[in-house]
Design an enzyme around this catalytic site. Structure first.
Site, PDB file in Angstrom:
ATOM      1  N   GLN A  30      11.621   3.602   1.131  1.00  0.00           N
ATOM      2  CA  GLN A  30      12.315   4.295   0.012  1.00  0.00           C
ATOM      3  C   GLN A  30      13.586   3.204   0.026  1.00  0.00           C
ATOM      4  OE1 GLN A  30      11.624   7.252  -2.441  1.00  0.00           O
ATOM      5  NE2 GLN A  30       9.376   7.384  -2.218  1.00  0.00           N
ATOM      6  N   GLU A  59      -0.781   6.144  -8.590  1.00  0.00           N
ATOM      7  CA  GLU A  59      -1.396   7.588  -7.210  1.00  0.00           C
ATOM      8  C   GLU A  59      -2.420   7.375  -8.242  1.00  0.00           C
ATOM      9  OE1 GLU A  59       0.162   8.163  -3.539  1.00  0.00           O
ATOM     10  OE2 GLU A  59      -0.034   6.671  -3.289  1.00  0.00           O
ATOM     11  N   GLU A  68       4.609  -0.111  -3.344  1.00  0.00           N
ATOM     12  CA  GLU A  68       4.893   1.063  -2.357  1.00  0.00           C
ATOM     13  C   GLU A  68       4.776   0.409  -1.034  1.00  0.00           C
ATOM     14  OE1 GLU A  68       4.682   5.229  -2.392  1.00  0.00           O
ATOM     15  OE2 GLU A  68       4.385   5.064  -4.795  1.00  0.00           O
TER      16      GLU A  68
HETATM   17  O1  AHR Z   1       6.472   7.238  -1.337  1.00  0.00           O
HETATM   18  C1  AHR Z   1       6.069   9.019  -0.887  1.00  0.00           C
HETATM   19  C2  AHR Z   1       4.625   9.170  -1.833  1.00  0.00           C
HETATM   20  O2  AHR Z   1       3.662   8.123  -1.379  1.00  0.00           O
HETATM   21  C3  AHR Z   1       4.842   8.562  -3.088  1.00  0.00           C
HETATM   22  O3  AHR Z   1       5.494  10.115  -3.715  1.00  0.00           O
HETATM   23  C4  AHR Z   1       3.829   8.265  -3.680  1.00  0.00           C
HETATM   24  O4  AHR Z   1       3.636   7.154  -4.279  1.00  0.00           O
HETATM   25  C5  AHR Z   1       3.221   7.854  -2.055  1.00  0.00           C
HETATM   26  O5  AHR Z   1       2.081   8.731  -1.948  1.00  0.00           O
END
Ligand code: AHR
Length: 512
Positions: free
Chosen positions: A366, A194, A317
């Site tokens: 996650q 990011e 993600e």
């Molecule tokens: O997954 C949580 C956060 O979401 C991660 O650290 C980031 O990459 C995204 O904004």
């Protein structure tokens, strides 16, 4: 007045939904020419809240049963998922992480403040060795996220050497002095995360130049070949993809993209993970399905610059993001997980499976205790989430051949779009054809007839994930409220599979 309008609209769409006929699925095995990369079933573990500490790692001296410091209950659950790859250490955390703080004797590792996630003190007891050894135990490929935001080129270059060099090199010798003789196999390496946001707030042009510089020094040692992944766009930022494709091109093997199923960004605005209305459920389903259009737009841009599809799109993600559970630590992103999350997982995976020619990886956010997790833990207790069960039911698709389909279903209007009530994905591995099906409708069952790609098949085995209420979820007190059951109502007749998929349910079938 507004309320009346919404309820009339709902009544209308429910009526519309119940006026459905039979769903048909035609399969095209002759056109099957794509593999579903197992890496689409990848995961993500960040130093965030209790994902690592407490969720995966308790340390060898813990009273919680562990194998060399890793929780035994979690290891056992994760092994059943056949995790193909695991991304670490972030996320936003990655761009503040200095890997040398996480090696050597535990008592002399420096502490740091986890500025991104609640200001928690990070003691660095889980570092490179602990992560890469975990990947060996789980038999999965590590995916390391390197620090571009606040780290140096030298630091990143040395990390790669430390992990992957088998020669008589300074970093390989440092690794040996820390107890690991042989280099680890590390293929996936992210150059930043990011970078448009927590990873440095950069413009795409600036990041593209930094990518070129940092990645130059991420060397291939011995037989190790790095698959370098550039930090990609956030959902609708197509310009980021355009600039990176133009300026980085084939210097990257993969380009990431992040897409969260979220109601609205902002403190307290994301809605509850378990206390929601039917309307809110359908809204989330619509938002989840929008990922297909977003990915298609990114892929169209990639096609312009990379006709041979050499660069993979890595959805590294994705998943739901709701308000943190009341009473939990702010910034730890601990959320419950309901049947609604199971649908987000199932629908997203059905979509990713379709684009195997470009989508080479996806990592749900996650693994434990954070966002749309697989497991929730509290002290010595662990519960599997509905999302875990979807990943377990869908694992047959990993590295299978994708079979194109044509699906005709009734639709439901959600967020201004007509959404099929039934979604499906079909793949083949050896003699087995695997089908995953969802019915998002909360009230009405759907009869489905599927042309089998293996018309001589005789046996069908199935499992179903459903629950009385869409808000149902597992807790430490009631860990098995949502869990798969055997599904016996599918029949093979004249080369076709016939079944009725109940309302709000997810099916996984194997036909042989
Ligand atoms: O997954 C949580 C956060 O979401 C991660 O650290 C980031 O990459 C995204 O904004």
């Amino acid at each position: 007045m507004k309320k009346y309008f919404i309820s009339s609209l709902l009544a209308f769409s429910t009526l519309f939904a119940s006026a459905q006929g039979e769903v048909t699925i035609k399969t095209y095995p002759q056109q099957a020419n794509q593999k579903i990369s197992k890496h689409i079933y990848g995961h993500f573990a960040e130093h965030l809240g209790t994902c690592i500490y407490g969720g995966l790692w308790v340390g060898e001296n813990s009273s919680i049963p562990n194998e060399k410091g890793y929780r035994k209950d979690v290891l056992e659950a994760l092994k059943k998922l056949q995790i193909p790859n695991l991304r670490w250490p972030g996320g936003c955390f990655a761009d503040e992480y200095h890997w040398m703080d996480g090696i050597g004797a535990k008592e002399s590792r420096p502490k740091m403040v986890n500025n991104n996630w609640g200001g928690t003190i990070e003691d660095n007891s889980f570092g490179t060795h602990e992560f890469l050894n975990l990947c060996e135990i789980l038999d999965c490929e590590p995916y390391i996220s390197g620090n571009v935001g606040s780290g140096s080129v030298e630091e990143m270059a040395k990390w790669v050497e430390y992990m992957t060099s088998d020669g008589d090199s300074p970093m390989a010798n440092l690794r040996r002095s820390n107890g690991r003789d042989k280099a680890w196999d590390v293929k996936f390496f992210g150059v930043g995360n990011e970078s448009w946001g927590c990873g440095g707030n950069m413009r795409p042009e600036y990041y593209a130049d930094l990518y070129r510089r940092y990645s130059t020094y991420c060397r291939d040692y011995d037989d190790n070949r790095l698959f370098k992944i550039a930090s990609g766009a956030s959902d609708y930022d197509y310009n980021w993809t355009e600039v990176l494709m133009k300026n980085i091109g084939h210097r990257m093997s993969g380009l990431s993209v992040h897409y969260y199923t979220i109601t609205e960004w902002g403190e307290g605005k994301k809605g509850s993970a378990i206390d929601f209305t039917n309307d809110e459920y359908y809204w989330i389903i619509g938002k989840c399905l929008e990922i297909e259009e977003v990915l298609t737009k990114h892929m169209d841009i990639m096609d312009k610059y990379d006709k041979d599809k050499r660069i993979g799109l890595m959805v590294d993600e994705w998943g739901t993001w709701f308000n943190e559970e009341p009473g939990t630590i702010r910034g730890h992103l601990y959320q419950q997980n309901s049947m609604r999350d199971a649908f987000v997982a199932a629908l997203s995976l059905n979509i990713f499976n379709k684009y195997g020619d470009r989508i080479q990886m996806a990592n749900i956010a996650q693994l434990a205790n954070v966002l749309q997790s697989m497991v929730l833990t509290k002290d010595d207790k662990m519960t599997l989430t509905p999302t875990y069960h979807v990943f377990e039911m869908y694992k047959a698709h990993q590295d299978a051949t994708h079979i194109p389909i044509d699906l005709t279903s009734d639709t439901r209007e959600i967020r201004g779009r007509n959404i099929n009530t039934v979604s499906a994905s079909v793949s083949q591995k050896g003699d087995a054809v695997n089908l995953t099906l969802t019915n998002i409708d909360l009230e009405t069952d759907r009869k489905i007839v599927i042309d089998l790609p293996n018309p001589k098949a005789k046996n069908v085995n199935g499992r179903i994930l459903t629950s009385k209420n869409i808000t149902d979820h597992n807790t430490f007190e009631q860990p098995n409220l949502v869990k798969p059951e055997v599904f016996k109502d599918a029949k093979i007749r004249n080369g076709k599979l016939e079944l009725t998929i109940p309302a709000k349910s997810i099916l996984a079938l194997e036909v042989q």
